[in-house]
Design a protein around this motif. Sequence first.
Motif, PDB file in Angstrom:
ATOM      1  N   MET A 178       0.806  -1.182  -0.001  1.00  0.00           N
ATOM      2  CA  MET A 178       0.072  -0.026  -0.002  1.00  0.00           C
ATOM      3  C   MET A 178       0.871   1.262   0.196  1.00  0.00           C
ATOM      4  O   MET A 178       0.652   2.314   0.801  1.00  0.00           O
ATOM      5  CB  MET A 178      -0.974  -0.028   1.133  1.00  0.00           C
ATOM      6  CG  MET A 178      -1.905  -1.225   1.156  1.00  0.00           C
ATOM      7  SD  MET A 178      -3.158  -0.775   2.690  1.00  0.00           S
ATOM      8  CE  MET A 178      -3.996   0.764   2.342  1.00  0.00           C
ATOM      9  N   THR A 179       2.222   1.238  -0.659  1.00  0.00           N
ATOM     10  CA  THR A 179       2.897   2.252  -0.500  1.00  0.00           C
ATOM     11  C   THR A 179       2.437   3.709  -0.969  1.00  0.00           C
ATOM     12  O   THR A 179       2.690   4.663  -0.206  1.00  0.00           O
ATOM     13  CB  THR A 179       4.002   1.977  -1.609  1.00  0.00           C
ATOM     14  OG1 THR A 179       4.339   0.550  -1.225  1.00  0.00           O
ATOM     15  CG2 THR A 179       5.315   2.928  -1.278  1.00  0.00           C
TER      16      THR A 179
ATOM     17  N   GLU B  74      -0.684   4.701  -1.354  1.00  0.00           N
ATOM     18  CA  GLU B  74      -1.960   5.103  -0.498  1.00  0.00           C
ATOM     19  C   GLU B  74      -1.194   5.502   0.873  1.00  0.00           C
ATOM     20  O   GLU B  74      -2.003   6.609   1.475  1.00  0.00           O
ATOM     21  CB  GLU B  74      -2.903   4.102  -0.490  1.00  0.00           C
ATOM     22  CG  GLU B  74      -4.071   4.616   0.085  1.00  0.00           C
ATOM     23  CD  GLU B  74      -5.396   3.699  -0.230  1.00  0.00           C
ATOM     24  OE1 GLU B  74      -5.143   2.666  -0.247  1.00  0.00           O
ATOM     25  OE2 GLU B  74      -6.610   4.362  -0.058  1.00  0.00           O
ATOM     26  N   MET B  75      -0.539   4.855   1.435  1.00  0.00           N
ATOM     27  CA  MET B  75      -0.003   5.224   2.965  1.00  0.00           C
ATOM     28  C   MET B  75       0.923   6.316   2.795  1.00  0.00           C
ATOM     29  O   MET B  75       0.832   6.953   3.711  1.00  0.00           O
ATOM     30  CB  MET B  75       0.760   3.810   3.484  1.00  0.00           C
ATOM     31  CG  MET B  75       0.757   4.000   4.837  1.00  0.00           C
ATOM     32  SD  MET B  75       1.597   2.731   5.645  1.00  0.00           S
ATOM     33  CE  MET B  75       0.622   1.019   5.420  1.00  0.00           C
TER      34      MET B  75
ATOM     35  N   ALA C 145      -1.504   9.215   2.805  1.00  0.00           N
ATOM     36  CA  ALA C 145      -2.528   9.119   4.239  1.00  0.00           C
ATOM     37  C   ALA C 145      -1.456   9.889   5.071  1.00  0.00           C
ATOM     38  O   ALA C 145      -2.064  10.640   6.008  1.00  0.00           O
ATOM     39  CB  ALA C 145      -2.729   7.747   4.362  1.00  0.00           C
ATOM     40  N   LEU C 146      -0.122   9.493   5.206  1.00  0.00           N
ATOM     41  CA  LEU C 146       0.619  10.114   6.109  1.00  0.00           C
ATOM     42  C   LEU C 146       0.951  11.392   5.623  1.00  0.00           C
ATOM     43  O   LEU C 146       1.030  12.449   6.637  1.00  0.00           O
ATOM     44  CB  LEU C 146       2.122   9.454   6.155  1.00  0.00           C
ATOM     45  CG  LEU C 146       2.117   8.157   6.892  1.00  0.00           C
ATOM     46  CD1 LEU C 146       3.387   7.275   6.480  1.00  0.00           C
ATOM     47  CD2 LEU C 146       2.294   8.316   8.314  1.00  0.00           C
TER      48      LEU C 146
ATOM     49  N   HIS D 107      -3.050  13.285   6.323  1.00  0.00           N
ATOM     50  CA  HIS D 107      -3.676  13.169   7.508  1.00  0.00           C
ATOM     51  C   HIS D 107      -2.985  12.651   8.701  1.00  0.00           C
ATOM     52  O   HIS D 107      -3.701  12.209   9.599  1.00  0.00           O
ATOM     53  CB  HIS D 107      -4.687  11.900   7.226  1.00  0.00           C
ATOM     54  CG  HIS D 107      -5.700  12.255   5.797  1.00  0.00           C
ATOM     55  ND1 HIS D 107      -6.550  13.018   5.949  1.00  0.00           N
ATOM     56  CD2 HIS D 107      -5.686  11.561   4.654  1.00  0.00           C
ATOM     57  CE1 HIS D 107      -7.329  13.378   4.796  1.00  0.00           C
ATOM     58  NE2 HIS D 107      -6.642  12.389   3.927  1.00  0.00           N
ATOM     59  N   THR D 108      -1.915  13.144   8.646  1.00  0.00           N
ATOM     60  CA  THR D 108      -1.082  12.885   9.840  1.00  0.00           C
ATOM     61  C   THR D 108      -0.372  14.206  10.338  1.00  0.00           C
ATOM     62  O   THR D 108      -0.380  15.250   9.684  1.00  0.00           O
ATOM     63  CB  THR D 108      -0.150  11.802  10.034  1.00  0.00           C
ATOM     64  OG1 THR D 108       1.038  12.138   9.226  1.00  0.00           O
ATOM     65  CG2 THR D 108      -0.716  10.398   9.618  1.00  0.00           C
ATOM     66  N   ILE D 109       0.531  14.523  11.300  1.00  0.00           N
ATOM     67  CA  ILE D 109       1.028  15.499  11.965  1.00  0.00           C
ATOM     68  C   ILE D 109       2.048  15.685  10.913  1.00  0.00           C
ATOM     69  O   ILE D 109       2.637  16.906  10.812  1.00  0.00           O
ATOM     70  CB  ILE D 109       1.529  15.050  13.432  1.00  0.00           C
ATOM     71  CG1 ILE D 109       2.195  16.502  13.938  1.00  0.00           C
ATOM     72  CG2 ILE D 109       2.777  14.074  13.351  1.00  0.00           C
ATOM     73  CD1 ILE D 109       2.328  16.476  15.606  1.00  0.00           C
ATOM     74  N   LEU D 110       2.527  14.768  10.324  1.00  0.00           N
ATOM     75  CA  LEU D 110       3.281  14.966   9.125  1.00  0.00           C
ATOM     76  C   LEU D 110       2.876  16.074   8.144  1.00  0.00           C
ATOM     77  O   LEU D 110       3.933  16.990   7.550  1.00  0.00           O
ATOM     78  CB  LEU D 110       3.840  14.119   8.320  1.00  0.00           C
ATOM     79  CG  LEU D 110       4.540  12.796   9.099  1.00  0.00           C
ATOM     80  CD1 LEU D 110       5.048  11.630   8.234  1.00  0.00           C
ATOM     81  CD2 LEU D 110       5.782  13.325   9.914  1.00  0.00           C
TER      82      LEU D 110
ATOM     83  N   GLU E 200      -1.356   6.998  15.380  1.00  0.00           N
ATOM     84  CA  GLU E 200      -1.654   7.923  14.205  1.00  0.00           C
ATOM     85  C   GLU E 200      -1.953   7.205  13.025  1.00  0.00           C
ATOM     86  O   GLU E 200      -2.647   7.502  12.247  1.00  0.00           O
ATOM     87  CB  GLU E 200      -0.815   9.155  14.305  1.00  0.00           C
ATOM     88  CG  GLU E 200      -1.424  10.127  13.379  1.00  0.00           C
ATOM     89  CD  GLU E 200      -0.484  11.492  13.484  1.00  0.00           C
ATOM     90  OE1 GLU E 200       0.646  11.472  13.802  1.00  0.00           O
ATOM     91  OE2 GLU E 200      -1.365  12.521  13.253  1.00  0.00           O
TER      92      GLU E 200
ATOM     93  N   ALA F  19      -5.131   6.634  10.465  1.00  0.00           N
ATOM     94  CA  ALA F  19      -5.018   7.249   9.156  1.00  0.00           C
ATOM     95  C   ALA F  19      -5.368   6.015   8.137  1.00  0.00           C
ATOM     96  O   ALA F  19      -5.882   6.164   7.185  1.00  0.00           O
ATOM     97  CB  ALA F  19      -3.553   7.764   8.722  1.00  0.00           C
TER      98      ALA F  19
ATOM     99  N   HIS G 122      -8.499   6.799   6.148  1.00  0.00           N
ATOM    100  CA  HIS G 122      -8.391   7.634   5.026  1.00  0.00           C
ATOM    101  C   HIS G 122      -7.581   6.663   4.002  1.00  0.00           C
ATOM    102  O   HIS G 122      -6.852   7.184   2.971  1.00  0.00           O
ATOM    103  CB  HIS G 122      -7.222   8.530   5.533  1.00  0.00           C
ATOM    104  CG  HIS G 122      -7.951   9.515   6.361  1.00  0.00           C
ATOM    105  ND1 HIS G 122      -8.844  10.462   5.858  1.00  0.00           N
ATOM    106  CD2 HIS G 122      -7.640   9.905   7.539  1.00  0.00           C
ATOM    107  CE1 HIS G 122      -9.294  11.393   6.999  1.00  0.00           C
ATOM    108  NE2 HIS G 122      -8.707  10.958   8.078  1.00  0.00           N
TER     109      HIS G 122
ATOM    110  N   LEU H   6       3.702  -2.587   4.923  1.00  0.00           N
ATOM    111  CA  LEU H   6       2.881  -2.133   3.473  1.00  0.00           C
ATOM    112  C   LEU H   6       2.296  -3.014   2.917  1.00  0.00           C
ATOM    113  O   LEU H   6       1.030  -2.981   2.325  1.00  0.00           O
ATOM    114  CB  LEU H   6       3.786  -1.408   2.613  1.00  0.00           C
ATOM    115  CG  LEU H   6       4.575  -0.224   3.087  1.00  0.00           C
ATOM    116  CD1 LEU H   6       5.678   0.392   2.208  1.00  0.00           C
ATOM    117  CD2 LEU H   6       3.683   1.082   3.078  1.00  0.00           C
TER     118      LEU H   6
END
Lengths: 293, 293
Positions: free
Chosen positions: A162-163, A165-166, A169-170, A173-176, B165, B169, B173, B204
Amino acid sequence: MIGVDWGTTSLRAWRLDQDGAVRDRRATAQGIMAITDRQFEPVLRDIVGDWLADGERRVLLCGMIGSRQGWHEVAYLPCPAGIDEIAARLTPVAFAGAAVRIVPGLATIDENGVADVMRGEETQILGAAACDGTARVICLPGTHSKWAVVSAGRIERFSTYMTGEMFAALAEHTILARTIVAGPIDPVAFTAGVARATEAGGLLHHAFGVRTQVLRQGMTEAAAYAYLSGLMIGHELNAALDGVATPVAVVGASTLAALYVTAIASRGGVAIAVDEAASAAGLARLGERASWT
Amino acid sequence: MIGVDWGTTSLRAWRLDQDGAVRDRRATAQGIMAITDRQFEPVLRDIVGDWLADGERRVLLCGMIGSRQGWHEVAYLPCPAGIDEIAARLTPVAFAGAAVRIVPGLATIDENGVADVMRGEETQILGAAACDGTARVICLPGTHSKWAVVSAGRIERFSTYMTGEMFAALAEHTILARTIVAGPIDPVAFTAGVARATEAGGLLHHAFGVRTQVLRQGMTEAAAYAYLSGLMIGHELNAALDGVATPVAVVGASTLAALYVTAIASRGGVAIAVDEAASAAGLARLGERASWT
C-alpha cells in the motif's frame, strides 16, 4: 480490436492493429467510480463509438470494470496463471454491434495463507513480459504497488504493497502534513529516505523522524516530501527485493518508474523501466488468443 | 502543589499533597489546540482557581504547553537527562498569585543521527520509574508511542513510533476504511495481527492483507479492526523490543496498556501495566526538587 484499461479513477482506450501496434489512443477520468446508474455501456459507446463506426467489432476490457462495483463481476483466476488460462476465461457482456469481453483478475495465497488480488495489473504484466523476455520480476508501482514473479510466461505469484496510498495518508492526514510541502522530488532527499529504510527502527519510527528532521535538523519541507517518498519506497523494497536476484522490470508512469529504478539501483539491484503502455500490449496479446464468437 | 499535564487535545490537573498523593483531580478537553488568543493564563485560573483560593501557590505544567504553540516555548533538554537536570530547567511563566513553572521536553539523537523529541512523556517516565524501580524500559503507547530506556534514574534515550496515528490514518483515510468497523477489540484477531507482523512482507504488504482477508477469506469487519490494531502494534514491537531483555513498564490508559502487555507477552517479553497517573507522580517528584522562589 479495441483495448480498454478501465480502472477505479480513469479509463484508457487503444485502437490496436492486428499486430498489436497502437493506431490511436484515448484517456478520460471516467473510471468506474465516476459512472452513475451503471451506465457503462453508453459511456463506452461514447468513448470508442467512432472506432466502432469505422469497423471495429472486438472490445477487450481489463481492470476494476470486472469488479463488483464494475459492469460485471468476473471471478478471480488463481495463480499460477498464464496468458492461455486468462484468455480462456474472458467474460462477455452484452453490447449491441460488437463483442465485448472482460479480463479476469488474479488471486494468490502467500506462504502464510493470506490472500492477495489484482485486477488490470495481470494484463500489464502480460504486456510487459512480452516487451522484455528477460525480466522475471515485474514491479507496477503506484497507490497499491504490485510485485509479480513471472516464470515460463505464467504469473506465479504476486504481492501488493500500500505504498502510494500510505504515503498520501501520512502526508495528508497525520502530523507530518504540517511539515511537508508537495512538489518535484529532490533526488538527494529521496535517496536518503530510501537508505533510512534499511536502518533500525522500522517504518513507524522512521516516519516520525521526518517531522523531527524538519523541526530540529534543518530539513526543508520540500525535501521532507521527497524523503518520505523515499522512505515508503525503501520499506517496500525491504520486503519486495528479499531474495530477488534477477532484473526487475518497472512498469508505470515515467516519473514514478524512474524513482523506483533509482531506488532499486541504490540497493544494488538491476531495474529497467518498461513502457507504461504495457496495458495495450497485454490487451493485444489476450485479444489474439481470445474466442470472439 | 498543583500539577498539570497540558497536552495538544486535553488537560489533566491534580492537587497534590506534600508526599505526592493525589488530593483531587480534574480533566478537560482544553488542550492547547482549543485555546484561542493565547488565553492560557485565564483558562488555567478557571480550572484550578478554587485550589489556589484554598492556598496552593505552586503550579507545575508539563506537555505541549511548553511548545511553540503553547504558553511559552521551553528548549528541549538533551538526553541523557535525570530528574535533577530536568528540575533545574523548569521555566517560569507570569501568573499573578502563584509560581507557575513549565517542564522542558527532551531531545535525543539515534545512532544514525536522526533526532527524536518528547514533551510531557518525560514527566510520565519519571513518575513511572518511581512507581516501579525494576523496569528499565518504559513504553507509553498512543498516537505517538514512546519507548524510553531508563538507567540509574536518568532517561538515556528514547524512540517515537507513529503507531496510533498511522492506525487511524489507515483505518479512516485509505481503502481499508471500506472493510473495517471500529469497536471493542476482538482478542483473537488482535493476536493474529501481532503475529502477522513477524512474517515476511512488511507493514505495507500486511496492511493490504487486511482488505483481502475480509473480501476473500471471511474475516469480519469488526475482526479486521482488531487485526489491524495488532498489526500496527506488532510492527512497533518488531523494532522496539529488538535487544530488550528487561521487563517493560507500559504506562497508559488501561485498555490500551492491556493490549500492549498482551502483545509483548505474545513475543516472549515481560511487561507490566503501570498506573496511568504517572504524570501526577512525575510532577510531584519534579515539584519536590524545584526551586520555587
